[in-house]
Write an enzyme that holds these catalytic residues in place. Structure first.
Site, short mmCIF file in Angstrom:
data_model
loop_
_atom_site.label_atom_id
_atom_site.label_comp_id
_atom_site.label_asym_id
_atom_site.label_seq_id
_atom_site.Cartn_x
_atom_site.Cartn_y
_atom_site.Cartn_z
N HIS A 37 -39.62 38.25 53.46
CA HIS A 37 -38.80 37.06 53.22
C HIS A 37 -38.81 36.17 54.47
O HIS A 37 -38.90 34.95 54.37
CB HIS A 37 -37.35 37.46 52.94
CG HIS A 37 -37.15 38.24 51.66
ND1 HIS A 37 -36.70 39.54 51.65
CD2 HIS A 37 -37.31 37.89 50.36
CE1 HIS A 37 -36.60 39.96 50.41
NE2 HIS A 37 -36.97 38.99 49.60
N GLY A 149 -43.63 33.99 47.57
CA GLY A 149 -44.60 34.99 48.02
C GLY A 149 -45.66 35.31 46.97
O GLY A 149 -45.37 35.44 45.79
N MET A 186 -44.19 44.88 51.47
CA MET A 186 -42.73 44.90 51.71
C MET A 186 -42.01 44.45 50.46
O MET A 186 -42.45 43.52 49.77
CB MET A 186 -42.39 43.97 52.88
CG MET A 186 -42.86 44.53 54.18
SD MET A 186 -42.32 43.47 55.54
CE MET A 186 -43.14 44.31 56.88
N ARG A 189 -37.08 46.64 46.99
CA ARG A 189 -36.97 47.90 46.25
C ARG A 189 -37.42 49.10 47.08
O ARG A 189 -37.08 50.24 46.74
CB ARG A 189 -37.80 47.84 44.97
CG ARG A 189 -37.20 46.90 43.93
CD ARG A 189 -38.19 46.61 42.83
NE ARG A 189 -37.77 45.44 42.06
CZ ARG A 189 -37.01 45.47 40.99
NH1 ARG A 189 -36.61 46.60 40.50
NH2 ARG A 189 -36.68 44.35 40.37
P1 AMP Z 1 -37.01 38.40 45.99
O1 AMP Z 1 -35.82 38.39 46.89
O2 AMP Z 1 -37.62 39.75 45.81
O3 AMP Z 1 -36.78 37.64 44.72
O4 AMP Z 1 -38.11 37.59 46.78
C1 AMP Z 1 -37.88 36.30 47.27
C2 AMP Z 1 -39.19 35.69 47.69
O5 AMP Z 1 -39.78 36.50 48.71
C3 AMP Z 1 -40.21 35.62 46.53
O6 AMP Z 1 -40.89 34.38 46.62
C4 AMP Z 1 -41.12 36.79 46.83
O7 AMP Z 1 -42.42 36.62 46.31
C5 AMP Z 1 -41.12 36.78 48.35
N1 AMP Z 1 -41.55 38.07 48.87
C6 AMP Z 1 -41.09 39.30 48.49
N2 AMP Z 1 -41.76 40.27 49.14
C7 AMP Z 1 -42.66 39.65 49.96
C8 AMP Z 1 -43.65 40.11 50.88
N3 AMP Z 1 -43.86 41.41 51.10
N4 AMP Z 1 -44.39 39.18 51.54
C9 AMP Z 1 -44.20 37.86 51.33
N5 AMP Z 1 -43.27 37.36 50.46
C10 AMP Z 1 -42.52 38.24 49.78
#
Ligand code: AMP
Length: 282
Positions: A37, A149, A186, A189
């Site tokens: 993030h 991401g 990363m 979860r």
């Molecule tokens: P989430 O909180 O899981 O909904 O993710 C928020 C944002 O962070 C989304 O755009 C995801 O694709 C991005 N994201 C989650 N994991 C990663 C990662 N390992 N590398 C880069 N971006 C990520």
């Protein structure tokens, strides 16, 4: 870092900022933040003048209510991480603020094929829920660039579709997946994995790397099956190990050696469902 809970206050603040021609970057998240993030925040800080991050665990995108209940919440830590990453604004709405009883937003979005495959097939309604929250967030923030991401490859496609459907002018910038040193993508979860499962989880990355190193033009059915069998033997419940056209997400059984393709995997270890993907071609 300024924290806003209400749409009206955030919009008023951003209106004043916009009047001095600042470029606004937006990073939507569901919290339980990690370095992945923060790499989006970093990109936003490099490319824009003001970075807005949102944390909202969106109930609409969880097809499984148990998954929603178990979603990790680490707000105090998240705020510290965002502060140290130099985030300017945190938007922290509650469900009532995002989804009041009355709304002018569409009740569904025409996503066509994209929501019938892969995550769309295994998580019915998930991408409608993503659109439901992203349409609102994009309209509230009116950012110049939204940073998302590649880890959520299909979600990026859906948000690109949403931008076209709605005519919202925000540009989508897709940031590469940040990985742990052993290669595991990363993910919020990952913190739900026990020690043993955390070690096993790297097999998803290994399966993607194997597909990449063994890919040849022609039949790719065996390659997909080998990836799936490899993960099953490690103890995963595999939803899919697929190869798809990187522009259309059409699943492929043969590769012409030219089209840009991506490998995508979804698999669970003891009810922790992990997804990952990798471009097979440059
Ligand atoms: P989430 O909180 O899981 O909904 O993710 C928020 C944002 O962070 C989304 O755009 C995801 O694709 C991005 N994201 C989650 N994991 C990663 C990662 N390992 N590398 C880069 N971006 C990520």
């Amino acid at each position: 870092m300024l924290i806003f809970h209400h749409i009206k206050d955030l919009r008023q603040f951003l209106l004043n900022k916009r009047s001095v021609h600042s470029q606004i970057g937006f990073v939507p998240t569901m919290g339980a933040l990690h370095q992945g993030h923060l790499s989006l925040i970093e990109q936003s800080r490099m490319q824009t003048d003001l970075t807005v991050c949102s944390i909202f665990v969106n109930p609409a995108q969880f097809n499984d209510p148990k998954d929603f209940e178990k979603y990790p919440v680490t707000l105090d830590r998240d705020i510290q991480l965002l502060l140290s990453a130099g985030t300017d604004v945190l938007f922290l709405p509650d469900v009532q603020e995002m989804y009041p009883a009355e709304s002018d937003y569409p009740s569904s979005y025409e996503l066509g094929y994209t929501e019938t495959v892969l995550e769309g097939a295994y998580r019915p309604g998930h991408f409608q829920g993503v659109c439901k929250v992203m349409h609102r967030l994009l309209k509230i923030v009116e950012a110049d660039i939204v940073f998302m991401g590649q880890k959520d490859f299909q979600q990026c496609m859906v948000v690109q579709q949403l931008l076209s459907l709605t005519g919202i002018k925000t540009k989508l910038n897709i940031v590469p997946t940040l990985r742990e040193t052993d290669g595991l993508a990363m993910s919020s979860r990952n913190m739900r994995l026990g020690d043993q499962d955390r070690q096993t989880a790297v097999s998803i990355y290994e399966a993607l790397m194997q597909m990449k190193s063994q890919l040849q033009a022609g039949d790719v059915v065996q390659l997909k099956k080998a990836a799936s069998d490899f993960l099953t033997a490690k103890g995963f419940k595999v939803d899919y190990a697929e190869l798809a056209n990187a522009h259309t997400l059409k699943l492929i059984d043969t590769w012409n050696g030219k089209d840009s393709i991506v490998a995508l995997i979804a698999a669970s270890l003891n009810d922790v469902r992990l997804i990952d993907n990798m471009m097979m071609t440059s």
